[in-house]
Design an enzyme around this catalytic site. Structure first.
Site, PDB file in Angstrom:
ATOM      1  N   ASP A   1      24.951   8.624  10.841  1.00  0.00           N
ATOM      2  CA  ASP A   1      24.755   9.434   9.640  1.00  0.00           C
ATOM      3  C   ASP A   1      24.279  10.850   9.955  1.00  0.00           C
ATOM      4  O   ASP A   1      24.646  11.807   9.263  1.00  0.00           O
ATOM      5  CB  ASP A   1      23.827   8.742   8.642  1.00  0.00           C
ATOM      6  CG  ASP A   1      22.510   8.254   9.232  1.00  0.00           C
ATOM      7  OD1 ASP A   1      22.215   8.597  10.394  1.00  0.00           O
ATOM      8  OD2 ASP A   1      21.788   7.525   8.531  1.00  0.00           O
TER       9      ASP A   1
ATOM     10  N   GLN B   1       7.355   8.428   1.502  1.00  0.00           N
ATOM     11  CA  GLN B   1       7.929   7.238   0.871  1.00  0.00           C
ATOM     12  C   GLN B   1       6.956   6.067   0.933  1.00  0.00           C
ATOM     13  O   GLN B   1       6.758   5.339  -0.050  1.00  0.00           O
ATOM     14  CB  GLN B   1       9.253   6.866   1.551  1.00  0.00           C
ATOM     15  CG  GLN B   1      10.391   7.839   1.292  1.00  0.00           C
ATOM     16  CD  GLN B   1      11.557   7.648   2.247  1.00  0.00           C
ATOM     17  OE1 GLN B   1      11.507   6.803   3.145  1.00  0.00           O
ATOM     18  NE2 GLN B   1      12.599   8.441   2.075  1.00  0.00           N
TER      19      GLN B   1
ATOM     20  N   GLY C   1      18.282  14.783   1.431  1.00  0.00           N
ATOM     21  CA  GLY C   1      17.410  14.570   0.287  1.00  0.00           C
ATOM     22  C   GLY C   1      16.225  15.516   0.222  1.00  0.00           C
ATOM     23  O   GLY C   1      15.740  15.849  -0.860  1.00  0.00           O
TER      24      GLY C   1
END
Length: 485
Positions: free
Chosen positions: A235, A302, A401
């Site tokens: 990715d 997170q 993000g």
């Protein structure tokens, strides 16, 4: 018009995104999204790989319902994790997740048998305890012996869709087993960990056509006719392709669960300085190398959010952090204590307490601590990149993000003292899709793709503002990093 589907799967979610060219721009539409997570079982951490495969099928059903009869398709996921396949084509065991603690001492154990400097000189990959080299080293040898093929996660998903074995190069490089000189799996390291070259499939370049989706699978689930194209299946490799870097001497920051910061090179750099600074030379598409460092990224916030009961959204955490004075609390983001703590809030607080600092207590203070520390880590890493490569970086592109965190983007520009170009958010899916477009002839090359990305999506530039006593803050941060070594 031709339709292209990116299957883009990360640590917490996956999605199918369809892309196409229209009036000189790239258009994207997310058509399906699903959750992903690491599950614990008997003290070990695994991925639910069959769920991921089934969700891809569900997403392709949705594509057919939306009228997509034919398309190309590429898959990208994270690196290092693998499935073992027996001679009958069946998966042997569950797929371990890289956060599993079985490799905790693997680097030290291998160091007793071979010099880490020697490995790095040949392979050029950053030493991380969860790299495939170390995972295979500690894997049950009887299970390994039964493996006809060892497939990294995206290669396994390609196999399930087509029945074809491949070993895609950008992801294969994360194994820490590819030799920079021979461009093949290193025989000495394979012998060290007890596997054979034939247990890995043929290495395949991004852009190569793999084959069509299984006709049985297509008819069984009423799926579109899909030609599968080998994209940059790691990715980060896809995300870097999706960086709209049109300037010379730019650096990139792929900001997500991990922060991947580096530059794009045509030749690898594997010398003593890059080894000591723990930089990696992951293989990229079209003959490039991603000279970068893995930084503990938004995983930190997170986990803090999760430990606080998910009561605040990420946007609310950013808002609360903006109310806190900067640089009151600092952590060494890449300290091993933050890799998989039982409670990130307590870990951050203990770190600050143990290093003689004020202790963050509120959500805003915890978030501010993380954002300040990340920005300072980015400054340190950029300095190391310039020192090792020998040329100055004059612009930083942030994609992924983290682009949505305007506080962190501006803070990064201020701390690194250079312009930050933020966007697009969808760089990974874009990188996946433009490789498909180049393969099918709709785009000529990577340069044309990046120019089209720049003109197709919202991009915001953050100009640096002066931070009072930044040098003092940076010195204090470097002291913390030195304490953790």
């Amino acid at each position: 018009m031709k339709k292209h589907i990116a299957v883009d799967i990360g640590a917490s979610s996956g999605r199918l995104v369809v892309g196409w060219k229209q009036e000189g721009k790239i258009q994207l539409e997310e058509i399906y999204r699903f959750e992903n997570e690491i599950r614990s079982e008997n003290g070990s951490c695994f991925w639910n790989i069959e769920k991921l495969f089934n969700e891809i099928v569900n997403g392709l059903k949705k594509a057919r319902e939306k009228g997509i009869e034919e398309c190309t398709l590429g898959i990208d996921t994270w690196g290092v994790d693998y499935a073992l396949i027996d001679a009958k084509g069946n998966r042997i065991q569950e797929v371990y997740a890289y956060r599993d603690e079985r490799t905790k001492t693997a680097i030290q154990d291998i160091r007793k048998k071979v010099s880490l400097e020697e490995i790095y000189k040949k392979i050029g990959i950053q030493f991380l305890s969860f790299n495939t080299l170390f995972q295979l080293y500690v894997h049950d040898k009887e299970e390994l012996a039964k493996a006809y093929k060892i497939l990294l996660v995206p290669d396994y998903l390609y196999y399930r869709l087509t029945g074809i074995f491949i070993s895609e190069k950008t992801n294969a490089s994360t194994t820490q087993l590819l030799n920079l000189e021979t461009k093949e799996y290193d025989e000495e390291l394979l012998k060290l960990i007890g596997v054979k070259r034939e247990q890995f499939a043929t290495l395949v370049e991004p852009g190569e056509v793999i084959g069509s989706i299984s006709e049985l699978l297509r008819k069984q689930h009423n799926l579109p006719r899909c030609e599968l194209i080998c994209v940059a299946s790691h990715d980060t490799a896809s995300a870097v392709i999706g960086v709209p870097g049109v300037e010379e001497c730019f650096a990139y920051l792929c900001s997500g669960t991990w922060s991947l910061m580096g530059v794009e090179n045509m030749i690898p750099i594997a010398n003593q300085e890059s080894f000591c600074k723990n930089f990696t030379n992951e293989w990229g598409a079209y003959g490039t190398y991603r000279f970068l460092k893995n930084i503990m990224g938004l995983w930190l916030i997170q986990e803090v959010r999760r430990n606080l009961g998910n009561k605040l959204s990420f946007a609310e955490l950013v808002s609360e952090a903006s109310k806190i004075s900067p640089f009151k609390f600092l952590i060494h983001c890449n300290d091993d204590c933050f890799l998989k703590p039982e409670n990130m809030v307590l870990e951050v607080q203990n770190y600050c307490r143990n290093t003689g600092q004020l202790v963050p207590t509120t959500a805003g203070e915890l978030a501010r601590c993380i954002f300040d520390s990340l920005a300072l880590t980015y400054r340190k890493t950029l300095g190391e990149i310039s020192s090792i490569t020998g040329y100055p970086v004059n612009c930083l592109h942030i994609v992924g993000g983290g682009v949505q965190n305007e506080l962190l983007c501006q803070l990064t520009a201020d701390v690194v003292e250079m312009p930050v170009v933020a966007g697009p958010v969808e760089s990974t899916a874009l990188g996946n899709i433009v490789v498909q477009m180049i393969s099918t002839g709709e785009l000529r090359n990577l340069k044309e793709a990046r120019n089209m990305i720049m003109n197709s999506f919202p991009i915001k530039t953050y100009q640096p503002a002066v931070i009072t006593k930044l040098d003092e803050v940076y010195h204090r941060f470097n002291q913390l990093v030195s304490m953790g070594k």
